[in-house]
Design a protein around this motif. Structure first.
Motif, PDB file in Angstrom:
ATOM      1  N   LYS A   1     -27.663  22.705 -35.359  1.00 51.59           N
ATOM      2  CA  LYS A   1     -26.622  22.435 -36.355  1.00 51.59           C
ATOM      3  C   LYS A   1     -26.068  23.740 -36.924  1.00 51.59           C
ATOM      4  O   LYS A   1     -24.862  23.904 -37.076  1.00 51.59           O
ATOM      5  CB  LYS A   1     -27.188  21.564 -37.482  1.00 51.59           C
ATOM      6  CG  LYS A   1     -26.155  21.139 -38.491  1.00 51.59           C
ATOM      7  CD  LYS A   1     -26.746  20.200 -39.527  1.00 51.59           C
ATOM      8  CE  LYS A   1     -25.680  19.807 -40.532  1.00 51.59           C
ATOM      9  NZ  LYS A   1     -26.200  18.888 -41.539  1.00 51.59           N
TER      10      LYS A   1
ATOM     11  N   ASN B   1     -14.211  17.914 -30.381  1.00 51.78           N
ATOM     12  CA  ASN B   1     -15.321  17.440 -31.219  1.00 51.78           C
ATOM     13  C   ASN B   1     -16.307  16.594 -30.425  1.00 51.78           C
ATOM     14  O   ASN B   1     -17.515  16.678 -30.637  1.00 51.78           O
ATOM     15  CB  ASN B   1     -14.801  16.671 -32.434  1.00 51.78           C
ATOM     16  CG  ASN B   1     -14.375  17.591 -33.544  1.00 51.78           C
ATOM     17  OD1 ASN B   1     -15.062  18.558 -33.864  1.00 51.78           O
ATOM     18  ND2 ASN B   1     -13.236  17.305 -34.141  1.00 51.78           N
ATOM     19  N   LYS B   2     -15.807  15.776 -29.500  1.00 45.26           N
ATOM     20  CA  LYS B   2     -16.687  14.976 -28.647  1.00 45.26           C
ATOM     21  C   LYS B   2     -17.542  15.896 -27.775  1.00 45.26           C
ATOM     22  O   LYS B   2     -18.735  15.663 -27.596  1.00 45.26           O
ATOM     23  CB  LYS B   2     -15.884  14.020 -27.771  1.00 45.26           C
ATOM     24  CG  LYS B   2     -15.326  12.828 -28.517  1.00 45.26           C
ATOM     25  CD  LYS B   2     -14.578  11.919 -27.569  1.00 45.26           C
ATOM     26  CE  LYS B   2     -13.909  10.792 -28.318  1.00 45.26           C
ATOM     27  NZ  LYS B   2     -13.140   9.916 -27.422  1.00 45.26           N
TER      28      LYS B   2
ATOM     29  N   SER C   1     -20.173  17.582 -29.854  1.00 44.93           N
ATOM     30  CA  SER C   1     -21.221  16.606 -30.152  1.00 44.93           C
ATOM     31  C   SER C   1     -22.142  16.402 -28.950  1.00 44.93           C
ATOM     32  O   SER C   1     -23.365  16.366 -29.091  1.00 44.93           O
ATOM     33  CB  SER C   1     -20.589  15.279 -30.576  1.00 44.93           C
ATOM     34  OG  SER C   1     -21.573  14.341 -30.854  1.00 44.93           O
TER      35      SER C   1
ATOM     36  N   SER D   1     -24.241  19.520 -28.559  1.00 44.31           N
ATOM     37  CA  SER D   1     -25.229  19.555 -29.631  1.00 44.31           C
ATOM     38  C   SER D   1     -26.387  18.606 -29.335  1.00 44.31           C
ATOM     39  O   SER D   1     -27.561  18.981 -29.442  1.00 44.31           O
ATOM     40  CB  SER D   1     -24.558  19.184 -30.952  1.00 44.31           C
ATOM     41  OG  SER D   1     -25.480  19.160 -31.992  1.00 44.31           O
ATOM     42  N   ASN D   2     -26.074  17.378 -28.953  1.00 45.11           N
ATOM     43  CA  ASN D   2     -27.110  16.396 -28.626  1.00 45.11           C
ATOM     44  C   ASN D   2     -27.983  16.873 -27.467  1.00 45.11           C
ATOM     45  O   ASN D   2     -29.202  16.716 -27.484  1.00 45.11           O
ATOM     46  CB  ASN D   2     -26.495  15.035 -28.296  1.00 45.11           C
ATOM     47  CG  ASN D   2     -25.887  14.375 -29.501  1.00 45.11           C
ATOM     48  OD1 ASN D   2     -26.264  14.647 -30.630  1.00 45.11           O
ATOM     49  ND2 ASN D   2     -24.928  13.500 -29.269  1.00 45.11           N
TER      50      ASN D   2
END
Length: 65
Positions: A19, A36-37, A40, A43-44
């Protein structure tokens, strides 16, 4: 853990480190919905795997974007 021991920085969970890194990368940037997708998804992936290699972009979920 070594960095935490010598610098008195708190030990962060993987999720907290990811994060923080994502926040630094995206700070001050206006990202599109698609970007942004991607952020994400990345990040995941990092939260579970700690690493992204070139081959990962050829597999699901990256290959479906």
């Amino acid at each position: 853990m070594i960095r935490s021991a010598i610098s008195d920085e708190p030990l962060l969970t993987t999720k907290e480190r990811v994060k923080r890194a994502i926040s630094l990368i995206t700070k001050g940037k206006k990202l599109s919905a698609q970007e942004n997708k991607w952020i994400s998804s990345i990040s995941n992936h990092l939260e579970s795997n700690l690493l992204i290699e070139k081959q990962h972009f050829k597999t699901i979920p990256f290959s479906t974007k």
